[in-house]
Write an enzyme that holds these catalytic residues in place. Sequence first.
Site, PDB file in Angstrom:
ATOM      1  N   GLY A  36      -1.786  -7.468  11.969  1.00 40.14           N
ATOM      2  CA  GLY A  36      -2.444  -6.232  12.179  1.00 40.14           C
ATOM      3  C   GLY A  36      -1.884  -5.124  11.402  1.00 40.14           C
ATOM      4  O   GLY A  36      -2.791  -4.347  10.444  1.00 40.14           O
ATOM      5  N   HIS A  37      -0.685  -5.118  10.917  1.00 36.20           N
ATOM      6  CA  HIS A  37      -0.053  -4.078   9.887  1.00 36.20           C
ATOM      7  C   HIS A  37      -0.651  -4.524   8.590  1.00 36.20           C
ATOM      8  O   HIS A  37      -0.829  -3.474   7.856  1.00 36.20           O
ATOM      9  CB  HIS A  37       1.487  -4.332   9.889  1.00 36.20           C
ATOM     10  CG  HIS A  37       2.018  -3.982  11.098  1.00 36.20           C
ATOM     11  ND1 HIS A  37       2.847  -4.943  11.941  1.00 36.20           N
ATOM     12  CD2 HIS A  37       2.224  -2.716  11.567  1.00 36.20           C
ATOM     13  CE1 HIS A  37       3.320  -4.095  12.946  1.00 36.20           C
ATOM     14  NE2 HIS A  37       3.266  -2.786  12.816  1.00 36.20           N
ATOM     15  N   GLN A  61      10.879   8.191  19.870  1.00 38.19           N
ATOM     16  CA  GLN A  61       9.552   7.701  20.560  1.00 38.19           C
ATOM     17  C   GLN A  61      10.028   6.765  21.677  1.00 38.19           C
ATOM     18  O   GLN A  61       9.046   6.166  22.399  1.00 38.19           O
ATOM     19  CB  GLN A  61       8.522   7.390  19.663  1.00 38.19           C
ATOM     20  CG  GLN A  61       8.718   6.084  18.947  1.00 38.19           C
ATOM     21  CD  GLN A  61       7.642   5.891  17.880  1.00 38.19           C
ATOM     22  OE1 GLN A  61       7.716   6.286  16.750  1.00 38.19           O
ATOM     23  NE2 GLN A  61       6.864   5.106  18.456  1.00 38.19           N
ATOM     24  N   LYS A 149      -5.623   0.547  17.600  1.00 37.13           N
ATOM     25  CA  LYS A 149      -5.300  -0.154  18.916  1.00 37.13           C
ATOM     26  C   LYS A 149      -4.585   1.126  19.697  1.00 37.13           C
ATOM     27  O   LYS A 149      -5.005   0.804  20.780  1.00 37.13           O
ATOM     28  CB  LYS A 149      -4.219  -1.292  18.582  1.00 37.13           C
ATOM     29  CG  LYS A 149      -3.855  -1.912  19.963  1.00 37.13           C
ATOM     30  CD  LYS A 149      -3.371  -3.406  19.681  1.00 37.13           C
ATOM     31  CE  LYS A 149      -1.748  -3.068  19.345  1.00 37.13           C
ATOM     32  NZ  LYS A 149      -0.950  -3.107  20.580  1.00 37.13           N
TER      33      LYS A 149
HETATM   34  O1  PAF Z   1       2.519   2.927  15.316  1.00 37.21           O
HETATM   35  C1  PAF Z   1       3.695   2.813  15.113  1.00 37.21           C
HETATM   36  O2  PAF Z   1       4.253   2.061  14.655  1.00 37.21           O
HETATM   37  C2  PAF Z   1       4.511   4.163  15.361  1.00 37.21           C
HETATM   38  O3  PAF Z   1       4.397   5.137  16.316  1.00 37.21           O
HETATM   39  C3  PAF Z   1       4.681   4.900  14.062  1.00 37.21           C
HETATM   40  C4  PAF Z   1       3.304   5.715  13.707  1.00 37.21           C
HETATM   41  C5  PAF Z   1       5.022   4.010  12.960  1.00 37.21           C
HETATM   42  C6  PAF Z   1       5.626   6.208  14.125  1.00 37.21           C
HETATM   43  O4  PAF Z   1       6.837   5.779  14.384  1.00 37.21           O
END
Ligand code: PAF
Length: 282
Positions: A36-37, A61, A149
Amino acid sequence: MEICRSIEECRAAIAALRGDGKRIGFVPTMGALHDGHMSLVKRAQDNAGAVAVSIFVNPTQFGDAADLDQYPRDEDRDLALLDQVGVDVVFLPDVDTMYPPGDETIVETTRLANMLHGKVRPGHFRGVTSVVNRLFNIVQPDTAVFGEKDYQQFVIIKKMVRDLHMPVQILGGPTLREADGLAMSSRNRRLTPEDRAAAVVLNRALDAAEARAGEPGATVEDIRKVIADTIASEPRADLRGLDTVAAETLDDLHGVLKEPLAIMISVQFSDILLIDQRVIQP
Ligand code: PAF
């Protein structure tokens, strides 16, 4: 591939690419990279002459210290994958680099961050916008790619960029799926084999919703029922969140479907919460 751990190294590497006349595409990640990445990296490469990727497991987060500790980390493997596909710069800051001691500045989309998933994960999206803002200030990309997603995150980042007049074009990357339809996620690795098999129910529920939406006169309530029934048919799955909202504003929708509907679901399997989404046209 240039590997940078400090802001100075990162800025110098980006300046050198700009000096060669290249536009910069950027993919922020928390590592534990999967296909996905890599599809986001490909989308960035298709839209810019050079691509920078950041790997930073962002503590602000995560609501839960255990979740942060357990987040998978595999720097060597991630770097090898990025090198293979010709990424130009990888930025790997530590926590003190991103949040200098004494840091007190936050960035928050006050409405969007505190609804839907934001209600069950207080502070999560504030952490995301605060870190993405810092990353954008360091990398200064022309375009940045985010996975669709996490649909709420995608809408929030677009809103932040618009509200703060940031000169970055935000592109979405479609959700990549395993062969059986499960959306790719770093969390999938932590599922037991039984939960992994059961997790296919998220995609099945979204397929059922799309089929129902295609029937004449289908209402949002009908679509919600089909999703809830499908998830309930899988005993290992516990439906934790089901949001049916306007794709642009994330406002709740009701009645007969007349505008693009974003469906976001979160489903718990043992101690792992999985999310999936789909935007359905009327
Ligand atoms: O989607 C993610 O992997 C994270 O929320 C991000 C955008 C890298 C921010 O830490």
